[in-house]
Structures are given as C-alpha cells and as structure tokens.
Design a protein around this motif. Structure first.
Motif, PDB file in Angstrom:
ATOM      1  N   GLY A  51       0.788  -1.220   0.000  1.00 33.37           N
ATOM      2  CA  GLY A  51       0.000   0.000   0.000  1.00 33.37           C
ATOM      3  C   GLY A  51       0.814   1.260   0.000  1.00 33.37           C
ATOM      4  O   GLY A  51       2.036   1.252  -0.189  1.00 33.37           O
ATOM      5  N   ALA A  52       0.107   2.376   0.220  1.00 32.98           N
ATOM      6  CA  ALA A  52       0.695   3.706   0.202  1.00 32.98           C
ATOM      7  C   ALA A  52       0.241   4.483   1.428  1.00 32.98           C
ATOM      8  O   ALA A  52      -0.884   4.314   1.911  1.00 32.98           O
ATOM      9  N   TRP A  53       1.130   5.339   1.930  1.00 37.04           N
ATOM     10  CA  TRP A  53       0.895   6.104   3.159  1.00 37.04           C
ATOM     11  C   TRP A  53       0.964   7.592   2.839  1.00 37.04           C
ATOM     12  O   TRP A  53       1.890   8.066   2.183  1.00 37.04           O
ATOM     13  N   THR A  54      -0.030   8.319   3.312  1.00 39.89           N
ATOM     14  CA  THR A  54      -0.032   9.771   3.168  1.00 39.89           C
ATOM     15  C   THR A  54      -0.503  10.396   4.477  1.00 39.89           C
ATOM     16  O   THR A  54      -1.112   9.728   5.313  1.00 39.89           O
ATOM     17  N   ALA A  55      -0.190  11.682   4.657  1.00 35.93           N
ATOM     18  CA  ALA A  55      -0.578  12.395   5.876  1.00 35.93           C
ATOM     19  C   ALA A  55      -0.859  13.852   5.536  1.00 35.93           C
ATOM     20  O   ALA A  55      -0.438  14.366   4.488  1.00 35.93           O
ATOM     21  N   GLN A  56      -1.578  14.511   6.445  1.00 33.27           N
ATOM     22  CA  GLN A  56      -1.963  15.898   6.195  1.00 33.27           C
ATOM     23  C   GLN A  56      -0.779  16.840   6.332  1.00 33.27           C
ATOM     24  O   GLN A  56      -0.470  17.625   5.426  1.00 33.27           O
ATOM     25  N   ASP A  57      -0.105  16.815   7.490  1.00 34.96           N
ATOM     26  CA  ASP A  57       1.035  17.699   7.729  1.00 34.96           C
ATOM     27  C   ASP A  57       1.819  17.182   8.926  1.00 34.96           C
ATOM     28  O   ASP A  57       1.425  16.206   9.571  1.00 34.96           O
ATOM     29  N   ALA A  58       2.931  17.849   9.208  1.00 33.38           N
ATOM     30  CA  ALA A  58       3.774  17.487  10.342  1.00 33.38           C
ATOM     31  C   ALA A  58       4.166  18.748  11.105  1.00 33.38           C
ATOM     32  O   ALA A  58       4.432  19.800  10.510  1.00 33.38           O
ATOM     33  N   ILE A  59       4.169  18.625  12.436  1.00 26.93           N
ATOM     34  CA  ILE A  59       4.575  19.727  13.306  1.00 26.93           C
ATOM     35  C   ILE A  59       5.888  19.326  13.974  1.00 26.93           C
ATOM     36  O   ILE A  59       5.980  18.273  14.605  1.00 26.93           O
ATOM     37  N   TYR A  60       6.896  20.166  13.824  1.00 31.53           N
ATOM     38  CA  TYR A  60       8.241  19.871  14.342  1.00 31.53           C
ATOM     39  C   TYR A  60       8.584  20.847  15.455  1.00 31.53           C
ATOM     40  O   TYR A  60       8.452  22.069  15.299  1.00 31.53           O
ATOM     41  N   CYS A  61       9.048  20.329  16.600  1.00 32.14           N
ATOM     42  CA  CYS A  61       9.461  21.140  17.760  1.00 32.14           C
ATOM     43  C   CYS A  61       8.352  22.078  18.237  1.00 32.14           C
ATOM     44  O   CYS A  61       8.640  23.169  18.763  1.00 32.14           O
ATOM     45  N   ASN A  62       7.104  21.685  18.041  1.00 35.44           N
ATOM     46  CA  ASN A  62       5.950  22.477  18.463  1.00 35.44           C
ATOM     47  C   ASN A  62       5.904  23.871  17.838  1.00 35.44           C
ATOM     48  O   ASN A  62       5.234  24.773  18.365  1.00 35.44           O
ATOM     49  N   CYS A  63       6.658  24.083  16.750  1.00 33.92           N
ATOM     50  CA  CYS A  63       6.679  25.439  16.191  1.00 33.92           C
ATOM     51  C   CYS A  63       6.569  25.451  14.667  1.00 33.92           C
ATOM     52  O   CYS A  63       5.899  26.312  14.113  1.00 33.92           O
ATOM     53  N   ALA A  64       7.246  24.549  13.987  1.00 35.69           N
ATOM     54  CA  ALA A  64       7.275  24.573  12.527  1.00 35.69           C
ATOM     55  C   ALA A  64       6.317  23.517  11.971  1.00 35.69           C
ATOM     56  O   ALA A  64       6.275  22.389  12.439  1.00 35.69           O
ATOM     57  N   THR A  65       5.555  23.905  10.965  1.00 37.32           N
ATOM     58  CA  THR A  65       4.623  22.997  10.305  1.00 37.32           C
ATOM     59  C   THR A  65       5.032  22.832   8.857  1.00 37.32           C
ATOM     60  O   THR A  65       5.323  23.821   8.171  1.00 37.32           O
ATOM     61  N   LYS A 102       5.223  13.802  -1.187  1.00 34.49           N
ATOM     62  CA  LYS A 102       5.488  12.478  -1.746  1.00 34.49           C
ATOM     63  C   LYS A 102       4.952  11.418  -0.794  1.00 34.49           C
ATOM     64  O   LYS A 102       5.213  11.455   0.400  1.00 34.49           O
ATOM     65  N   TRP A 103       4.188  10.499  -1.357  1.00 38.12           N
ATOM     66  CA  TRP A 103       3.633   9.425  -0.545  1.00 38.12           C
ATOM     67  C   TRP A 103       4.711   8.421  -0.165  1.00 38.12           C
ATOM     68  O   TRP A 103       5.714   8.257  -0.875  1.00 38.12           O
ATOM     69  N   GLY A 104       4.496   7.747   0.952  1.00 39.79           N
ATOM     70  CA  GLY A 104       5.335   6.622   1.328  1.00 39.79           C
ATOM     71  C   GLY A 104       4.697   5.313   0.889  1.00 39.79           C
ATOM     72  O   GLY A 104       3.480   5.246   0.680  1.00 39.79           O
ATOM     73  N   TYR A 105       5.521   4.267   0.751  1.00 38.72           N
ATOM     74  CA  TYR A 105       5.037   2.963   0.277  1.00 38.72           C
ATOM     75  C   TYR A 105       5.578   1.858   1.175  1.00 38.72           C
ATOM     76  O   TYR A 105       6.633   2.012   1.811  1.00 38.72           O
ATOM     77  N   GLY A 106       4.860   0.740   1.211  1.00 33.24           N
ATOM     78  CA  GLY A 106       5.304  -0.363   2.034  1.00 33.24           C
ATOM     79  C   GLY A 106       4.373  -1.546   1.977  1.00 33.24           C
ATOM     80  O   GLY A 106       3.648  -1.741   0.997  1.00 33.24           O
ATOM     81  N   TYR A 107       4.371  -2.313   3.055  1.00 34.57           N
ATOM     82  CA  TYR A 107       3.598  -3.561   3.074  1.00 34.57           C
ATOM     83  C   TYR A 107       3.144  -3.859   4.496  1.00 34.57           C
ATOM     84  O   TYR A 107       3.583  -3.229   5.478  1.00 34.57           O
ATOM     85  N   SER A 108       2.257  -4.838   4.616  1.00 30.07           N
ATOM     86  CA  SER A 108       1.852  -5.342   5.923  1.00 30.07           C
ATOM     87  C   SER A 108       1.599  -6.837   5.819  1.00 30.07           C
ATOM     88  O   SER A 108       1.246  -7.354   4.750  1.00 30.07           O
ATOM     89  N   VAL A 109       1.790  -7.536   6.926  1.00 29.31           N
ATOM     90  CA  VAL A 109       1.436  -8.955   7.049  1.00 29.31           C
ATOM     91  C   VAL A 109       0.663  -9.095   8.355  1.00 29.31           C
ATOM     92  O   VAL A 109       0.918  -8.377   9.329  1.00 29.31           O
ATOM     93  N   GLY A 110      -0.305 -10.017   8.361  1.00 29.30           N
ATOM     94  CA  GLY A 110      -1.123 -10.128   9.554  1.00 29.30           C
ATOM     95  C   GLY A 110      -1.760 -11.491   9.715  1.00 29.30           C
ATOM     96  O   GLY A 110      -1.747 -12.327   8.803  1.00 29.30           O
ATOM     97  N   ALA A 111      -2.316 -11.713  10.890  1.00 30.10           N
ATOM     98  CA  ALA A 111      -3.017 -12.948  11.218  1.00 30.10           C
ATOM     99  C   ALA A 111      -4.148 -12.607  12.170  1.00 30.10           C
ATOM    100  O   ALA A 111      -4.173 -11.535  12.790  1.00 30.10           O
ATOM    101  N   GLY A 112      -5.106 -13.528  12.281  1.00 36.05           N
ATOM    102  CA  GLY A 112      -6.223 -13.270  13.173  1.00 36.05           C
ATOM    103  C   GLY A 112      -7.076 -14.499  13.386  1.00 36.05           C
ATOM    104  O   GLY A 112      -6.869 -15.556  12.775  1.00 36.05           O
TER     105      GLY A 112
END
Length: 231
Positions: free
Chosen positions: A54-68, A73-83
């Motif tokens: 899949g692909a990972w995206t986010a709205q924004d990031a706040i750094y040191c409680n001051c800079a946004t 660019k989206w991130g990419y990766g995978y997952s494995v699971g059981a249940g």
C-alpha cells in the motif's frame, strides 16, 4: 329336517368364513414420509492470514511544536497479519487481527522523509454478500464490507537523507474500513480487497522534547489478499 339345517349351516359358513378370515389379517396403516427439516447451515470459527501492499499519506507534520510542514510524496510499504474470528453463517462475521506494518519514504516539502514500523491490533466486523446464491460453505463468489477499531504501537523516524534526524514511539488509536470480493472453497475462503487505515497521529513521545514531531491525519491505503481457514 336335519338335511335342511345342515344346508343352512354350510351356506352360513361359506359366507361368513371369508369375512372372519379378513378380520384376522392385521391392518398396516400407510407409511407417511416426513421430509427432512432444513435448519440452515450454522457458522463457526476461522483462522486467517493476510498480506498487503500500500501507500501512506498524511496531512502535515509539526516539528518542535513550532514549525509545520506538508508532504509532497507518498510513502510505500507492506503489511502482514493474522487473526481469529467467528462467522455466523448468515452474513455477519467478526474477527480480531494483528498486523505488522512497514512503510517508508513519506517525504516533506523541506526535504525530510519519514519511515514507520507499526504493530496494529484491530477488532473487525463484516457483512458478507453471496453473489452466487450458494450460501455459507457451499462455494462460489461473494463480496464483503467491514470496519474495525483498535490501537497501533508505532515506531517512526525522520530521515535527513540517510541520516536519522529524529525518532520516537507512541501508542495511538486506529480505525479501518474494508471492502472486497471473495471466493468460498468450502473449508477455505480467499478474498482480495481494499483496506483503509486511519491514525490520528504518528509522533515521538513525549511531544515536548527537542526534535519532537507530530504527523497528523495519517491514511494508509492497502490492497490486501487474505485466506481464511474454517474449523
């Protein structure tokens, strides 16, 4: 006179004999066949395993409680699971799943990137639709929709090129929605579908430390293949 009486007795025995013999034959009532009662097919427990990309995206990031900053660019990766879960046999199904997620390369507009490794535990509820009309355990195509709620234990790191700039762990609430198609083999069910995972935050903890960061409104979109084994 004696001859006349004998004649009457002989005639009476000739008439009454067959009737008496008929009365001596036992009477058997006709056999009534009762059709089998169809109580329907009951459900049961199942184990499941899955793998996804899949692909990972986010709205924004706040750094040191001051800079946004925002992401370009989206991130990419995978997952494995059981249940493990329970299928009612009448459309409603529920399970508990544990997944390992590994996503990376989510990039900010100022040149940083973020990697994520997460353990995700969800309680899920589904509704299965039979597309072939065969019903539970009888084989054929189907479809499903579902939703889940749970928690994610996240480890994330902010990279400046190949250098680890900041990192941290956090325990966050998570939710998911699912939809897809399936094929019922009887004892096994294979499905292929979409899973959307939402986490409000991915962050270092506590957030007031130097180099602390918060990544807001994280969405992971997955194409996931699963196999269920019925007991």
């Amino acid at each position: 006179m004696r001859k006349l009486i004998a004649a009457f007795l002989l005639a009476g025995s000739a008439v009454a004999g067959p009737a008496i013999a008929a009365d001596l034959v036992p009477y058997y009532p006709p056999v009534i066949e009762v059709p089998d009662v169809d109580y329907g097919v009951s459900g049961g427990l199942y184990l499941r395993g899955s793998v996804a990309g899949g692909a990972w995206t986010a709205q924004d990031a706040i750094y040191c409680n001051c800079a946004t900053t925002t992401f370009d660019k989206w991130g990419y990766g995978y997952s494995v699971g059981a249940g493990v879960g329970y299928d009612s046999g009448h459309g409603i199904r529920a399970d508990v799943t544990i997944d390992y997620l590994n996503y990376g390369g989510l990039a900010t507009t100022n040149g940083y990137s973020v990697n994520l490794r997460s353990g995700l535990a969800l309680a899920n509820l589904y509704y299965d639709f039979s597309l072939s009309g065969n019903g539970y355990g009888a084989g054929g195509f189907g479809a499903y929709v579902g939703a889940g709620l749970g928690v994610a234990k996240n480890y994330s790191e902010v990279m400046d090129g190949s250098t680890q700039h900041a990192w941290g762990t956090s325990l966050e609430g998570a939710g998911a929605v699912m939809a897809g198609v399936s094929y019922d083999f009887g004892s096994h069910v294979a499905d292929l579908g979409y899973r959307g995972i939402y986490m409000n935050k991915v962050m270092s903890q506590p957030a007031n430390l130097a180099n602390a960061y918060i990544i807001n409104n994280n969405f992971i979109h997955e194409l996931r293949a699963s196999l269920r084994y019925r007991f």
